[in-house]
Design a protein around this motif. Structure first.
Motif, PDB file in Angstrom:
ATOM      1  N   GLY A  14       0.822  -1.210   0.000  1.00 38.48           N
ATOM      2  CA  GLY A  14       0.000   0.000   0.000  1.00 38.48           C
ATOM      3  C   GLY A  14       0.855   1.259   0.000  1.00 38.48           C
ATOM      4  N   PRO A  17      -1.284   7.056   2.066  1.00 40.62           N
ATOM      5  CA  PRO A  17      -0.508   7.986   2.895  1.00 40.62           C
ATOM      6  C   PRO A  17       0.279   7.294   4.006  1.00 40.62           C
ATOM      7  CG  PRO A  17      -2.903   8.316   3.158  1.00 40.62           C
ATOM      8  CD  PRO A  17      -2.704   7.411   1.996  1.00 40.62           C
ATOM      9  N   ILE A  36       4.635  -1.911  -2.490  1.00 41.62           N
ATOM     10  CA  ILE A  36       3.801  -2.566  -3.500  1.00 41.62           C
ATOM     11  C   ILE A  36       2.444  -1.867  -3.503  1.00 41.62           C
ATOM     12  CG2 ILE A  36       2.689  -4.766  -4.123  1.00 41.62           C
ATOM     13  CD1 ILE A  36       5.814  -4.842  -4.132  1.00 41.62           C
ATOM     14  N   GLU A  37       2.028  -1.345  -4.656  1.00 45.06           N
ATOM     15  CA  GLU A  37       0.753  -0.614  -4.720  1.00 45.06           C
ATOM     16  C   GLU A  37      -0.051  -1.122  -5.915  1.00 45.06           C
ATOM     17  OE1 GLU A  37      -1.111   1.768  -2.987  1.00 45.06           O
ATOM     18  OE2 GLU A  37      -2.480   1.442  -4.672  1.00 45.06           O
ATOM     19  N   ARG A  51     -12.858   7.544  -1.745  1.00 46.59           N
ATOM     20  CA  ARG A  51     -13.119   8.232  -0.502  1.00 46.59           C
ATOM     21  C   ARG A  51     -12.907   9.722  -0.611  1.00 46.59           C
ATOM     22  NH1 ARG A  51      -9.756   5.122   3.229  1.00 46.59           N
ATOM     23  NH2 ARG A  51      -8.607   5.616   1.353  1.00 46.59           N
ATOM     24  N   SER A  52     -13.016  10.389   0.557  1.00 42.61           N
ATOM     25  CA  SER A  52     -13.126  11.844   0.576  1.00 42.61           C
ATOM     26  C   SER A  52     -12.072  12.538  -0.292  1.00 42.61           C
ATOM     27  CB  SER A  52     -12.982  12.330   2.012  1.00 42.61           C
ATOM     28  OG  SER A  52     -11.709  11.994   2.495  1.00 42.61           O
ATOM     29  N   LEU A  55      -9.361  16.219   3.344  1.00 40.66           N
ATOM     30  CA  LEU A  55      -9.488  15.783   4.742  1.00 40.66           C
ATOM     31  C   LEU A  55      -8.784  16.788   5.640  1.00 40.66           C
ATOM     32  CD1 LEU A  55      -6.477  14.515   5.018  1.00 40.66           C
ATOM     33  CD2 LEU A  55      -7.566  12.438   4.249  1.00 40.66           C
ATOM     34  N   ARG A 111      -6.693  15.160  -0.474  1.00 36.83           N
ATOM     35  CA  ARG A 111      -6.175  13.799  -0.288  1.00 36.83           C
ATOM     36  C   ARG A 111      -5.215  13.433  -1.429  1.00 36.83           C
ATOM     37  NH1 ARG A 111      -8.052   9.115   2.161  1.00 36.83           N
ATOM     38  NH2 ARG A 111      -9.918  10.072   2.967  1.00 36.83           N
ATOM     39  N   ARG A 135      -0.566  -5.958  -7.272  1.00 36.54           N
ATOM     40  CA  ARG A 135      -1.512  -6.249  -6.190  1.00 36.54           C
ATOM     41  C   ARG A 135      -1.005  -7.418  -5.341  1.00 36.54           C
ATOM     42  NH1 ARG A 135      -7.282  -5.614  -5.604  1.00 36.54           N
ATOM     43  NH2 ARG A 135      -7.335  -4.599  -7.632  1.00 36.54           N
ATOM     44  N   CYS A 136      -1.048  -7.218  -4.028  1.00 36.87           N
ATOM     45  CA  CYS A 136      -0.753  -8.330  -3.134  1.00 36.87           C
ATOM     46  C   CYS A 136      -1.997  -9.225  -3.106  1.00 36.87           C
ATOM     47  CB  CYS A 136      -0.436  -7.778  -1.739  1.00 36.87           C
ATOM     48  SG  CYS A 136      -0.416  -9.056  -0.479  1.00 36.87           S
ATOM     49  N   LEU A 307     -19.618   3.560   5.849  1.00 39.64           N
ATOM     50  CA  LEU A 307     -18.667   3.901   6.915  1.00 39.64           C
ATOM     51  C   LEU A 307     -18.708   2.806   7.956  1.00 39.64           C
ATOM     52  CD1 LEU A 307     -19.808   7.612   7.347  1.00 39.64           C
ATOM     53  CD2 LEU A 307     -17.602   6.882   6.425  1.00 39.64           C
ATOM     54  N   GLY A 325      -2.169   1.590  10.299  1.00 36.04           N
ATOM     55  CA  GLY A 325      -3.121   2.507   9.664  1.00 36.04           C
ATOM     56  C   GLY A 325      -4.500   1.869   9.640  1.00 36.04           C
ATOM     57  N   PRO A 333     -15.269   8.820  10.342  1.00 36.41           N
ATOM     58  CA  PRO A 333     -14.445  10.027  10.131  1.00 36.41           C
ATOM     59  C   PRO A 333     -14.827  11.244  10.982  1.00 36.41           C
ATOM     60  CG  PRO A 333     -16.069   9.830   8.380  1.00 36.41           C
ATOM     61  CD  PRO A 333     -16.258   8.624   9.264  1.00 36.41           C
ATOM     62  N   GLY A 338      -8.739   9.618  11.458  1.00 34.83           N
ATOM     63  CA  GLY A 338      -8.294   8.334  10.898  1.00 34.83           C
ATOM     64  C   GLY A 338      -6.869   8.389  10.375  1.00 34.83           C
TER      65      GLY A 338
HETATM   66  C1  LIG Z   1     -15.387  10.349   4.242  1.00 33.19           C
HETATM   67  C2  LIG Z   1     -14.074  10.234   4.953  1.00 33.19           C
HETATM   68  C3  LIG Z   1     -13.484  11.381   5.476  1.00 33.19           C
HETATM   69  C4  LIG Z   1     -12.278  11.299   6.169  1.00 33.19           C
HETATM   70  N1  LIG Z   1     -11.750  12.436   6.708  1.00 33.19           N
HETATM   71  C5  LIG Z   1     -10.618  12.360   7.440  1.00 33.19           C
HETATM   72  C6  LIG Z   1     -10.059  13.537   8.037  1.00 33.19           C
HETATM   73  O1  LIG Z   1     -10.606  14.638   7.912  1.00 33.19           O
HETATM   74  N2  LIG Z   1      -8.918  13.405   8.761  1.00 33.19           N
HETATM   75  C7  LIG Z   1      -8.294  12.205   8.940  1.00 33.19           C
HETATM   76  O2  LIG Z   1      -7.261  12.148   9.635  1.00 33.19           O
HETATM   77  N3  LIG Z   1      -8.797  11.077   8.378  1.00 33.19           N
HETATM   78  C8  LIG Z   1      -9.929  11.121   7.635  1.00 33.19           C
HETATM   79  N4  LIG Z   1     -10.431   9.989   7.057  1.00 33.19           N
HETATM   80  C9  LIG Z   1      -9.727   8.699   7.267  1.00 33.19           C
HETATM   81  C10 LIG Z   1      -8.580   8.513   6.268  1.00 33.19           C
HETATM   82  O3  LIG Z   1      -9.070   8.606   4.958  1.00 33.19           O
HETATM   83  C11 LIG Z   1      -7.934   7.157   6.471  1.00 33.19           C
HETATM   84  O4  LIG Z   1      -7.668   6.951   7.838  1.00 33.19           O
HETATM   85  C12 LIG Z   1      -6.619   7.061   5.673  1.00 33.19           C
HETATM   86  O5  LIG Z   1      -6.839   7.173   4.303  1.00 33.19           O
HETATM   87  C13 LIG Z   1      -5.909   5.740   5.975  1.00 33.19           C
HETATM   88  O6  LIG Z   1      -4.712   5.688   5.256  1.00 33.19           O
HETATM   89  P1  LIG Z   1      -4.048   4.287   4.903  1.00 33.19           P
HETATM   90  O7  LIG Z   1      -2.795   4.624   4.147  1.00 33.19           O
HETATM   91  O8  LIG Z   1      -3.978   3.442   6.122  1.00 33.19           O
HETATM   92  O9  LIG Z   1      -5.105   3.569   3.939  1.00 33.19           O
HETATM   93  P2  LIG Z   1      -5.593   3.994   2.486  1.00 33.19           P
HETATM   94  O10 LIG Z   1      -5.629   5.453   2.345  1.00 33.19           O
HETATM   95  O11 LIG Z   1      -6.853   3.241   2.246  1.00 33.19           O
HETATM   96  O12 LIG Z   1      -4.463   3.435   1.515  1.00 33.19           O
HETATM   97  C14 LIG Z   1      -4.316   2.047   1.286  1.00 33.19           C
HETATM   98  C15 LIG Z   1      -3.486   1.830   0.023  1.00 33.19           C
HETATM   99  O13 LIG Z   1      -3.280   0.439  -0.137  1.00 33.19           O
HETATM  100  C16 LIG Z   1      -3.507   0.086  -1.496  1.00 33.19           C
HETATM  101  N5  LIG Z   1      -3.898  -1.323  -1.545  1.00 33.19           N
HETATM  102  C17 LIG Z   1      -5.059  -1.870  -1.084  1.00 33.19           C
HETATM  103  N6  LIG Z   1      -5.074  -3.189  -1.310  1.00 33.19           N
HETATM  104  C18 LIG Z   1      -3.888  -3.496  -1.910  1.00 33.19           C
HETATM  105  C19 LIG Z   1      -3.325  -4.707  -2.389  1.00 33.19           C
HETATM  106  N7  LIG Z   1      -3.965  -5.866  -2.300  1.00 33.19           N
HETATM  107  N8  LIG Z   1      -2.092  -4.654  -2.951  1.00 33.19           N
HETATM  108  C20 LIG Z   1      -1.429  -3.488  -3.066  1.00 33.19           C
HETATM  109  N9  LIG Z   1      -1.924  -2.293  -2.637  1.00 33.19           N
HETATM  110  C21 LIG Z   1      -3.142  -2.313  -2.057  1.00 33.19           C
HETATM  111  C22 LIG Z   1      -4.607   1.026  -1.926  1.00 33.19           C
HETATM  112  O14 LIG Z   1      -4.674   1.154  -3.321  1.00 33.19           O
HETATM  113  C23 LIG Z   1      -4.202   2.320  -1.223  1.00 33.19           C
HETATM  114  O15 LIG Z   1      -3.304   3.066  -2.006  1.00 33.19           O
HETATM  115  C24 LIG Z   1     -11.640  10.047   6.341  1.00 33.19           C
HETATM  116  C25 LIG Z   1     -12.211   8.890   5.802  1.00 33.19           C
HETATM  117  C26 LIG Z   1     -13.414   8.983   5.116  1.00 33.19           C
HETATM  118  C27 LIG Z   1     -14.026   7.737   4.554  1.00 33.19           C
END
Ligand SMILES: Cc1cc2nc3c(=O)[nH]c(=O)nc-3n(C[C@H](O)[C@H](O)[C@H](O)COP(=O)(O)OP(=O)(O)OC[C@H]3O[C@@H](n4cnc5c(N)ncnc54)[C@H](O)[C@@H]3O)c2cc1C
Length: 473
Positions: A14, A17, A36-37, A51-52, A55, A111, A135-136, A307, A325, A333, A338
């Motif tokens: 992933g 962020p 790996i993405e 998603r949003s 943020l 975002r 993809r994993c 959600l 994460g 949210p 998050g």
């Molecule tokens: C409506 C909404 C509003 C929000 N507002 C806020 C806010 O204001 N402030 C805040 O702090 N948080 C907010 N959040 C939460 C925030 O969006 C998440 O907590 C954050 O995006 C998590 O980051 P992450 O990197 O863990 O996961 P993600 O952002 O989901 O990233 C995961 C990555 O993994 C990749 N991936 C998935 N599966 C695979 C696979 N099998 N192989 C390879 N790659 C893969 C995906 O493509 C993606 O790039 C909000 C969420 C929502 C839904």
């Protein structure tokens, strides 16, 4: 992995962020990493709708970005929001500052720009290998092997890994693989409310009143349009069982998000026709409705998304796989935490890995240390939905806020409103903020019983000191 290449110490699934920030932190300490993405490179591809669109970042996220040397890069992209702007049914506005100190500000950021900037920073690091369109599809934690499918050719290969960090988001396939092997227990709790995003465009230059010049966090500004509402605020239309919110973008637009029950008298299921949508918005959010001329079209075309909260036991497996994460602890949210929490994960994990020569111990310690905090923010995020859509409207809420602000002034460091602890005090862990917040609520209840909710008097101050002492605050 190219023939003959050495296997990197860390594999991150992933490049969202959290995955990107974690890679940067590891690389800064000289560790080799591959990411790996499954998606295409965001530097070349248009953003994927999902998603949003924007943020809110607060102190925890910013502290982690600062730890990786990135805070400065992001400043021009952020819009400061020092408070909430409430819109009532008649269109009257009320601004409620988030705190009483200058630094008590949250920041809106796109975002897509945040993610792109992180990927750009990752690409500058020679010890990070970035692999997109991959993809994993599975892993064997004991054997230390991971299956990777090239999304363009469809070819799947199995590759060895040293330590695998899964930052693959709320629907985490790695978490699913661990659960399927009985290594993790997952409890997904969906919310009965969904959300839909709507765009409020900037007013064209010269279009007349209301347009506000844009100031970003750095004060450099942007000059592409005018804001229809005050840019330096998180706008809320609280309506009891549901709400609309809007965050500013640096181009003069806002991204609004409608949160509604899925079913019921004021549910999404009542809004299947354009006329119903227009009538609902005109009645409930007239000023926002006036700013979205193509409301019916947007409503019909934009997705209605789910959600929920993910609780998981078993973030680490075999001393070499770890979830972090959203993959470990996705939350609703409503506290805007998050991603802040995910970024804080990176800082905590990096500290543990740096301090410990034993990676297995560091991974286990991460879950042990972090779980109480992520459970706490999950609970507080759910509670904040009720506060945002309903609580903020009540006279009691306003009186409590005044009293809490007085207590914070009178007892700095001892009484800090819970919202402030969560948003502006990264040195206070979430679980501690939840515990102190509950004690403070009891102090406020007792003061309100004894002296009434309003105006802090000398007697109230003495009473407050006594109650804070008694509560160990
Ligand atoms: C409506 C909404 C509003 C929000 N507002 C806020 C806010 O204001 N402030 C805040 O702090 N948080 C907010 N959040 C939460 C925030 O969006 C998440 O907590 C954050 O995006 C998590 O980051 P992450 O990197 O863990 O996961 P993600 O952002 O989901 O990233 C995961 C990555 O993994 C990749 N991936 C998935 N599966 C695979 C696979 N099998 N192989 C390879 N790659 C893969 C995906 O493509 C993606 O790039 C909000 C969420 C929502 C839904």
């Amino acid at each position: 992995m190219p023939d003959g290449a050495r296997q990197p110490r860390y594999t991150i699934i992933g490049a969202g962020p959290v995955g990107a920030l974690m890679a940067l932190m590891l690389a800064r300490r000289g560790q080799s990493v591959r990411i790996i993405e499954r998606r295409a490179d965001p530097r070349r591809a248009p953003p994927e709708r999902g998603r949003s669109i924007n943020l809110a970042l607060a102190a925890r996220g910013l502290a982690a970005l600062g730890h990786a040397g990135l805070a400065g890069r992001l400043l021009p992209e952020m819009t400061a929001m020092p408070g909430r702007m409430l819109h009532d049914l008649q269109g009257a506005l009320q601004f409620l500052p988030y705190g009483q100190n200058e630094h008590e500000v949250i920041y809106a950021i796109s975002r897509e720009r945040l993610n792109r900037m992180l990927v750009e920073a990752v690409a500058e690091q020679p010890q990070i290998e970035l692999r997109f369109n991959t993809r994993c599809t599975g892993l064997d934690p004991q054997a230390g092997s991971v299956q990777l499918r090239d999304e363009q050719t469809g070819v799947t290969v199995s590759e060895p890994f040293g330590i695998l960090l899964a930052a693959d988001g709320a629907g985490s396939p790695v978490r699913g693989a661990l659960a399927a092997r009985g290594l993790a227990r997952v409890d997904e709790r969906p919310l009965a409310h969904d959300y839909k995003e709507l765009q409020i465009e900037a007013i064209e230059r010269g279009a007349g009143a209301g347009g506000t010049a844009i100031a970003t966090a750095s004060g450099t500004g942007d000059s592409t349009g005018g804001y229809v509402f005050e840019p330096h605020a998180l706008h809320i239309w609280p309506r009891g069982g549901f709400m609309l919110i809007a965050l500013p973008n640096t181009d003069g637009s806002f991204t609004a998000t409608l949160f509604l029950p899925r079913h019921g008298p004021q549910g999404f299921d009542q809004l299947e026709h354009g006329d119903a949508v227009r009538a609902f918005f005109d009645q409930q959010f007239a000023d926002a409705a006036a700013a979205i001329p193509d409301l019916q079209r947007q409503f019909a075309q934009h997705p209605q998304s789910r959600l929920g909260t993910v609780y998981c036991d078993g973030w680490q497996a075999a001393g070499r796989v770890l979830l972090l994460g959203d993959a470990a602890h996705a939350i609703v949210p409503f506290h805007g935490q998050g991603l802040n929490c995910g970024f804080e994960d990176c800082r905590v994990l990096d500290g543990l890995l740096a301090a410990s020569g034993q990676r297995a111990e560091a991974l286990a310690e991460f879950e042990r240390q972090r779980r109480p905090d992520t459970d706490a923010i999950a609970a507080m995020a759910l509670e904040n939905y009720v506060e945002m859509r309903d609580g903020v409207r009540s006279a009691q809420f306003a009186a409590r806020r005044r009293l809490a602000a007085e207590l914070e002034r009178a007892f700095p460091g001892r009484f800090i409103p819970r919202y402030s602890m969560v948003m502006f005090h990264p040195e206070i862990p979430y679980a501690e903020a939840q515990r102190r917040g509950a004690q403070q609520e009891r102090v406020l209840d007792r003061l309100a019983q004894r002296f009434g909710d309003d105006a802090l008097q000398v007697a109230t101050l003495a009473g407050a000191r006594e109650l804070l002492d008694a509560g160990g605050l």
